[in-house]
Design an enzyme around this catalytic site. Structure first.
Site, PDB file in Angstrom:
ATOM      1  N   CYS A   1       2.443  -4.869  16.602  1.00  0.00           N
ATOM      2  CA  CYS A   1       1.877  -3.972  17.616  1.00  0.00           C
ATOM      3  C   CYS A   1       0.374  -4.270  17.716  1.00  0.00           C
ATOM      4  CB  CYS A   1       2.128  -2.516  17.239  1.00  0.00           C
ATOM      5  SG  CYS A   1       3.883  -2.131  17.109  1.00  0.00           S
TER       6      CYS A   1
ATOM      7  N   CYS B   1       2.626   8.557   1.867  1.00  0.00           N
ATOM      8  CA  CYS B   1       2.944   7.624   2.953  1.00  0.00           C
ATOM      9  C   CYS B   1       3.373   6.324   2.293  1.00  0.00           C
ATOM     10  CB  CYS B   1       1.693   7.445   3.812  1.00  0.00           C
ATOM     11  SG  CYS B   1       1.893   6.257   5.135  1.00  0.00           S
TER      12      CYS B   1
ATOM     13  N   CYS C   1      -3.452   5.874   9.515  1.00  0.00           N
ATOM     14  CA  CYS C   1      -2.374   5.203  10.240  1.00  0.00           C
ATOM     15  C   CYS C   1      -2.866   3.912  10.849  1.00  0.00           C
ATOM     16  CB  CYS C   1      -1.877   6.051  11.398  1.00  0.00           C
ATOM     17  SG  CYS C   1      -1.175   7.587  10.905  1.00  0.00           S
TER      18      CYS C   1
ATOM     19  N   SER D   1       7.857   5.910  17.523  1.00  0.00           N
ATOM     20  CA  SER D   1       6.537   5.508  18.028  1.00  0.00           C
ATOM     21  C   SER D   1       6.674   5.065  19.477  1.00  0.00           C
ATOM     22  CB  SER D   1       5.989   4.358  17.181  1.00  0.00           C
ATOM     23  OG  SER D   1       5.719   4.813  15.885  1.00  0.00           O
TER      24      SER D   1
ATOM     25  N   CYS E   1      -2.368  -2.310  15.548  1.00  0.00           N
ATOM     26  CA  CYS E   1      -2.066  -1.984  14.137  1.00  0.00           C
ATOM     27  C   CYS E   1      -2.484  -3.114  13.203  1.00  0.00           C
ATOM     28  CB  CYS E   1      -0.567  -1.711  13.988  1.00  0.00           C
ATOM     29  SG  CYS E   1      -0.096  -1.330  12.296  1.00  0.00           S
TER      30      CYS E   1
ATOM     31  N   GLU F   1       0.814  -1.205   0.000  1.00  0.00           N
ATOM     32  CA  GLU F   1       0.000   0.000   0.000  1.00  0.00           C
ATOM     33  C   GLU F   1       0.849   1.256   0.000  1.00  0.00           C
ATOM     34  OE1 GLU F   1      -3.968  -1.490   2.212  1.00  0.00           O
ATOM     35  OE2 GLU F   1      -3.211   0.515   2.478  1.00  0.00           O
TER      36      GLU F   1
ATOM     37  N   CYS G   1       4.442  -6.662   8.183  1.00  0.00           N
ATOM     38  CA  CYS G   1       5.297  -6.106   9.240  1.00  0.00           C
ATOM     39  C   CYS G   1       5.529  -7.162  10.314  1.00  0.00           C
ATOM     40  CB  CYS G   1       4.635  -4.885   9.860  1.00  0.00           C
ATOM     41  SG  CYS G   1       5.680  -4.059  11.090  1.00  0.00           S
TER      42      CYS G   1
ATOM     43  N   GLY H   1       5.006  -1.822   7.415  1.00  0.00           N
ATOM     44  CA  GLY H   1       6.382  -2.223   7.701  1.00  0.00           C
ATOM     45  C   GLY H   1       7.112  -1.382   8.714  1.00  0.00           C
TER      46      GLY H   1
HETATM   47  N1  SAH Z   1       6.596   0.764  11.908  1.00  0.00           N
HETATM   48  C1  SAH Z   1       6.624   2.197  11.968  1.00  0.00           C
HETATM   49  C2  SAH Z   1       5.605   2.820  11.022  1.00  0.00           C
HETATM   50  C3  SAH Z   1       4.207   2.466  11.439  1.00  0.00           C
HETATM   51  S1  SAH Z   1       2.817   3.391  10.881  1.00  0.00           S
HETATM   52  C4  SAH Z   1       6.367   2.660  13.393  1.00  0.00           C
HETATM   53  O1  SAH Z   1       5.976   1.844  14.204  1.00  0.00           O
HETATM   54  O2  SAH Z   1       6.598   3.824  13.675  1.00  0.00           O
HETATM   55  C5  SAH Z   1       2.942   4.980  11.557  1.00  0.00           C
HETATM   56  C6  SAH Z   1       2.277   5.218  12.900  1.00  0.00           C
HETATM   57  O3  SAH Z   1       0.904   4.804  12.970  1.00  0.00           O
HETATM   58  C7  SAH Z   1       2.992   4.517  14.026  1.00  0.00           C
HETATM   59  O4  SAH Z   1       3.226   5.424  15.071  1.00  0.00           O
HETATM   60  C8  SAH Z   1       1.999   3.473  14.414  1.00  0.00           C
HETATM   61  O5  SAH Z   1       2.181   3.006  15.713  1.00  0.00           O
HETATM   62  C9  SAH Z   1       0.695   4.204  14.227  1.00  0.00           C
HETATM   63  N2  SAH Z   1      -0.485   3.328  14.251  1.00  0.00           N
HETATM   64  C10 SAH Z   1      -0.522   1.991  14.036  1.00  0.00           C
HETATM   65  N3  SAH Z   1      -1.779   1.528  14.165  1.00  0.00           N
HETATM   66  C11 SAH Z   1      -2.569   2.586  14.445  1.00  0.00           C
HETATM   67  C12 SAH Z   1      -3.978   2.751  14.650  1.00  0.00           C
HETATM   68  N4  SAH Z   1      -4.818   1.733  14.575  1.00  0.00           N
HETATM   69  N5  SAH Z   1      -4.432   4.002  14.903  1.00  0.00           N
HETATM   70  C13 SAH Z   1      -3.579   5.054  14.960  1.00  0.00           C
HETATM   71  N6  SAH Z   1      -2.255   4.962  14.748  1.00  0.00           N
HETATM   72  C14 SAH Z   1      -1.741   3.741  14.497  1.00  0.00           C
END
Ligand code: SAH
Length: 347
Positions: A124, A113, A339, A220, A127, A100, A120, A167
């Site tokens: 988390c 983005c 996100c 993060s 996510c 994506e 990934c 990722g």
């Molecule tokens: N792997 C990287 C990029 C992830 S996406 C990282 O962890 O930073 C970018 C941001 O979106 C990260 O801070 C991630 O934690 C956040 N994110 C993931 N799931 C989310 C959700 N359901 N709602 C809001 N933010 C989220």
């Protein structure tokens, strides 16, 4: 060169992601004059050439011979447009896998983005990407391609790139650094307009610092103490909050750049005033910016997005402590492009 090797070069031979010097060396290796390197460079990065046969300034015979040589471009498999004009793309890579990318337009900017991996490995809890598991790292050209694809589709220059798609960039550091360099040098995006977001992998922030890039590093954090962080982020067990913050401090020292912290707000989990106060204590001594991300719902878990009052209260506590703070109101929610909602589906 046999037809076999033309059709199946190693990924090192893919043209996208290469510098002017590398492309010049490549055309010369193909028996062409050096100036064709500059033409190739312009056609790849400015004109969006998807095949050498597109490059009308090249001799007809050579274009035909090289028509199947992989340039490194994906194809758009699907695109959905949210009411706020955010576009989510599913892109098909050379090996058929889908990733994506998201295009986020504002009045003056176009932010892309990008994904750094297919899936990934970090998993988390909140996510969507992690729920689908991990398939493979992306190559640098597959990251550069996402930016060019969105740029071409919008018909507008990309101003900013955030590595916040699928990722974990630090789990694919070498290719991410190569992509950052190419986006800066070849696509012409200012280093300070490039943001790499990481949940942290031991030693990797330090490694990134050695490259002394002028990019924005976003970390993060998502929790104000170790126990809470472990609950949300499995990898935090092997990488404590203290160690992560120490690595961030070293990063600031080495690069002279600030670190931004991201904090997803989950109602009743990490959004209490005491969490905000604890976060202030964690970030003591950092000249930083905190980006609060109200949780974007995903189907697998039942976290809730906090209400406006809670978000405001959290924000105020940080501001009172003189920490710069912004709330990332999600773009693209309706297209499942916000996100944490990215997964390779049309849902
Ligand atoms: N792997 C990287 C990029 C992830 S996406 C990282 O962890 O930073 C970018 C941001 O979106 C990260 O801070 C991630 O934690 C956040 N994110 C993931 N799931 C989310 C959700 N359901 N709602 C809001 N933010 C989220």
């Amino acid at each position: 060169m046999t037809l076999q090797t033309i059709k199946q070069p190693s990924t090192d031979e893919v043209l996208l992601g290469k510098s002017l010097e590398e492309l010049t060396a490549w055309v010369q290796k193909q028996g062409q004059p050096a100036y064709r390197g500059k033409q190739l460079y312009q056609w790849l990065y400015q004109q969006g050439a998807r095949s050498l046969s597109d490059i009308s300034v090249f001799p007809k015979k050579w274009r035909e011979e090289m028509a199947d040589y992989p340039v490194g471009r994906s194809t758009i498999h699907y695109c959905s447009v949210a009411p706020d004009a955010t576009r989510k793309y599913l892109l098909r890579l050379a090996d058929g896998l889908i990733i994506e990318a998201v295009g986020i337009p504002t009045a003056k900017r176009l932010t892309v983005c990008v994904s750094s991996q297919v899936g990934c490995p970090m998993d988390c809890d909140f996510c969507a990407t992690g729920k689908g598991g991990f398939t493979r790292n992306l190559k640098a050209h597959e990251i550069v391609d996402q930016v060019l694809t969105v740029q071409e589709d919008f018909g507008q220059r990309v101003s900013n790139v955030v590595f916040m798609g699928m990722g974990e960039p630090m789990a694919n550091l070498e290719e991410v650094v190569a992509a950052v360099k190419s986006l800066n040098r070849d696509v012409g995006i200012g280093a300070r307009s490039l943001t790499v977001s990481t949940v942290g992998i031991p030693g990797k922030i330090q490694q990134l610092a050695q490259h002394r890039l002028q990019i924005v590093l976003a970390v993060s954090l998502h929790a104000s103490n170790q126990a809470l962080r472990e609950q949300l982020i499995p990898s935090a067990k092997k990488y404590t909050l203290d160690n992560l913050l120490n690595e961030c401090r070293d990063y600031v020292q080495v690069t002279g750049r600030r670190v931004t912290f991201e904090y997803v707000l989950l109602a009743g989990v990490n959004d209490l005033p005491e969490n905000a106060r604890e976060l202030v204590r964690c970030l003591k001594g950092f000249q930083t910016h905190v980006n609060l991300i109200p949780y974007n719902p995903i189907s697998e878990v039942d976290y809730q997005r906090p209400n406006k009052n809670r978000i405001e209260k959290f924000t105020n506590i940080l501001e009172e402590a003189k920490i710069a703070v912004s709330v990332r109101y999600s773009r693209g929610l309706e297209a499942d492009a916000a996100c944490g909602q990215l997964r390779a589906s049309k849902a």
